[in-house]
Design an enzyme around this catalytic site. Structure first.
Site, PDB file in Angstrom:
ATOM      1  N   ASP A  23      39.670 -29.502 -17.221  1.00  0.00           N
ATOM      2  CA  ASP A  23      38.948 -28.534 -18.047  1.00  0.00           C
ATOM      3  C   ASP A  23      39.303 -27.097 -17.655  1.00  0.00           C
ATOM      4  O   ASP A  23      39.984 -26.862 -16.648  1.00  0.00           O
ATOM      5  CB  ASP A  23      37.426 -28.763 -17.984  1.00  0.00           C
ATOM      6  CG  ASP A  23      36.886 -28.848 -16.558  1.00  0.00           C
ATOM      7  OD1 ASP A  23      37.645 -28.582 -15.604  1.00  0.00           O
ATOM      8  OD2 ASP A  23      35.696 -29.173 -16.403  1.00  0.00           O
TER       9      ASP A  23
ATOM     10  N   ASN B  96      23.213 -30.982 -14.681  1.00  0.00           N
ATOM     11  CA  ASN B  96      22.760 -31.413 -16.010  1.00  0.00           C
ATOM     12  C   ASN B  96      23.458 -32.708 -16.436  1.00  0.00           C
ATOM     13  O   ASN B  96      23.318 -33.141 -17.580  1.00  0.00           O
ATOM     14  CB  ASN B  96      23.024 -30.311 -17.046  1.00  0.00           C
ATOM     15  CG  ASN B  96      24.499 -29.932 -17.111  1.00  0.00           C
ATOM     16  OD1 ASN B  96      25.324 -30.451 -16.363  1.00  0.00           O
ATOM     17  ND2 ASN B  96      24.843 -29.025 -18.019  1.00  0.00           N
TER      18      ASN B  96
ATOM     19  N   HIS C 157      26.759 -33.166 -16.649  1.00  0.00           N
ATOM     20  CA  HIS C 157      28.061 -33.014 -17.317  1.00  0.00           C
ATOM     21  C   HIS C 157      29.194 -33.530 -16.439  1.00  0.00           C
ATOM     22  O   HIS C 157      29.102 -33.558 -15.217  1.00  0.00           O
ATOM     23  CB  HIS C 157      28.307 -31.567 -17.780  1.00  0.00           C
ATOM     24  CG  HIS C 157      28.720 -30.591 -16.730  1.00  0.00           C
ATOM     25  ND1 HIS C 157      28.834 -29.243 -16.978  1.00  0.00           N
ATOM     26  CD2 HIS C 157      29.061 -30.732 -15.415  1.00  0.00           C
ATOM     27  CE1 HIS C 157      29.242 -28.628 -15.886  1.00  0.00           C
ATOM     28  NE2 HIS C 157      29.383 -29.499 -14.928  1.00  0.00           N
TER      29      HIS C 157
ATOM     30  N   GLU D 228      29.322 -31.697 -22.022  1.00  0.00           N
ATOM     31  CA  GLU D 228      27.933 -31.301 -21.785  1.00  0.00           C
ATOM     32  C   GLU D 228      26.978 -32.329 -22.388  1.00  0.00           C
ATOM     33  O   GLU D 228      27.404 -33.169 -23.191  1.00  0.00           O
ATOM     34  CB  GLU D 228      27.696 -29.918 -22.420  1.00  0.00           C
ATOM     35  CG  GLU D 228      28.602 -28.809 -21.883  1.00  0.00           C
ATOM     36  CD  GLU D 228      28.215 -28.340 -20.477  1.00  0.00           C
ATOM     37  OE1 GLU D 228      27.602 -29.114 -19.714  1.00  0.00           O
ATOM     38  OE2 GLU D 228      28.545 -27.190 -20.133  1.00  0.00           O
TER      39      GLU D 228
HETATM   40  C1  F6R Z   1      35.185 -28.811 -12.694  1.00  0.00           C
HETATM   41  C2  F6R Z   1      34.325 -29.620 -13.560  1.00  0.00           C
HETATM   42  C3  F6R Z   1      32.854 -29.669 -13.426  1.00  0.00           C
HETATM   43  C4  F6R Z   1      32.411 -29.891 -11.975  1.00  0.00           C
HETATM   44  C5  F6R Z   1      30.890 -29.996 -11.858  1.00  0.00           C
HETATM   45  C6  F6R Z   1      30.449 -30.049 -10.399  1.00  0.00           C
HETATM   46  O1  F6R Z   1      36.544 -28.936 -13.098  1.00  0.00           O
HETATM   47  O2  F6R Z   1      34.836 -30.251 -14.447  1.00  0.00           O
HETATM   48  O3  F6R Z   1      32.343 -30.700 -14.244  1.00  0.00           O
HETATM   49  O4  F6R Z   1      33.004 -31.050 -11.493  1.00  0.00           O
HETATM   50  O5  F6R Z   1      30.280 -28.908 -12.474  1.00  0.00           O
HETATM   51  O6  F6R Z   1      30.843 -28.866  -9.764  1.00  0.00           O
HETATM   52  P1  F6R Z   1      30.735 -28.692  -8.181  1.00  0.00           P
HETATM   53  O7  F6R Z   1      31.665 -29.666  -7.574  1.00  0.00           O
HETATM   54  O8  F6R Z   1      31.127 -27.271  -7.927  1.00  0.00           O
HETATM   55  O9  F6R Z   1      29.301 -28.995  -7.831  1.00  0.00           O
END
Ligand code: F6R
Length: 240
Positions: free
Chosen positions: A67, A136, A138, A143
């Site tokens: 992403d 959340n 995701h 999302e």
């Molecule tokens: C990042 C991504 C997000 C993160 C998620 C957790 O490329 O796709 O979905 O994996 O927000 O983020 P952290 O690891 O910073 O808690």
């Protein structure tokens, strides 16, 4: 779902890295999709160590972007592409020709999604997808409410994602959209690993483990996958 709980972040990182290493050793020309964010930092350190120790060779692997924040690129601290280069691609010496990354600054975002989809269709299936989870639920920028049958798409970022995402940026950013692989890509991959660490993830992990697959909690889609590994440290697993 293969649920594995480790004593701490260090052990979680090493075991997740070993899983990825085993996939690459089984198919050294495979396609990998690896998350940015804070959780995988330890995993990437281990992968770089393993490569330097000669235990695994990533030079013939291909990498596809998970992403990207719309508006950001390689020059921006906090962009996914810069994160992946700093933490993994540069230390491993991966050739740019083996990397297909969403351009968050593309003028036609729909076309950019098509470009990445085509790369996956041509080089896939993805051998391993490594995901983190948002509070959340995701995965990538899929999302809450995201369809399980979607490929790459432009995502309108959830309020929680925008708020939590501030942690990645040294300067305040006005971010509203993201580009992301879709859940269908994850379900078509050979292996999916979701990692979570720390008490802050305990509540969403409990919900993910207890809820049946439902679009309101995107991570539950992964339960539909036959090779889904959920790797947690003790704190993330503390409410199970
Ligand atoms: C990042 C991504 C997000 C993160 C998620 C957790 O490329 O796709 O979905 O994996 O927000 O983020 P952290 O690891 O910073 O808690």
């Amino acid at each position: 779902m293969d649920l594995r709980i480790y004593s701490d972040y260090k052990e979680l990182s090493k075991e997740a890295a070993k899983l990825i290493m085993n996939v690459v050793n089984a198919n050294p020309t495979g396609l990998l999709c690896l998350a940015a964010g804070h959780t995988p930092v330890g995993i990437y350190k281990c992968l770089v160590d393993f490569a330097r120790e000669g235990k695994v060779d990533f030079s013939r692997c291909k990498f596809v972007s998970l992403d990207e924040w719309v508006g950001l690129g390689m020059q921006d601290e906090g962009s996914c592409i810069k994160f992946m280069h700093d933490n993994l691609f540069n230390p491993l010496g991966i050739l740019e020709s083996n990397i297909a990354f969403f351009n968050g600054q593309a003028s036609d975002l729909e076309l950019e999604c098509k470009r990445i989809d085509e790369f996956v269709f041509k080089n896939g299936p993805i051998d391993v997808v490594l995901l983190g989870i948002g509070i959340n639920g995701h995965i990538g920028f899929n999302e809450p409410g995201s369809a399980f049958d979607a490929y790459s798409h432009v995502a309108i970022l959830d309020e929680i994602t925008k708020e939590v995402g501030k942690k990645y940026f040294p300067v305040q950013r006005q971010l509203e959209k993201g580009l992301t692989l879709g859940i269908k890509h994850f379900l078509e991959a050979r292996n999916v690993i979701l990692v979570a660490s720390g008490a802050g993830k305990a509540e969403i992990i409990k919900k993910t483990v207890e809820s049946p697959p439902d679009t309101s909690l995107p991570a539950t889609a992964l339960k539909l996958h036959n090779n889904f590994y959920l790797l947690l440290d003790k704190e993330a697993a503390s409410l199970l």
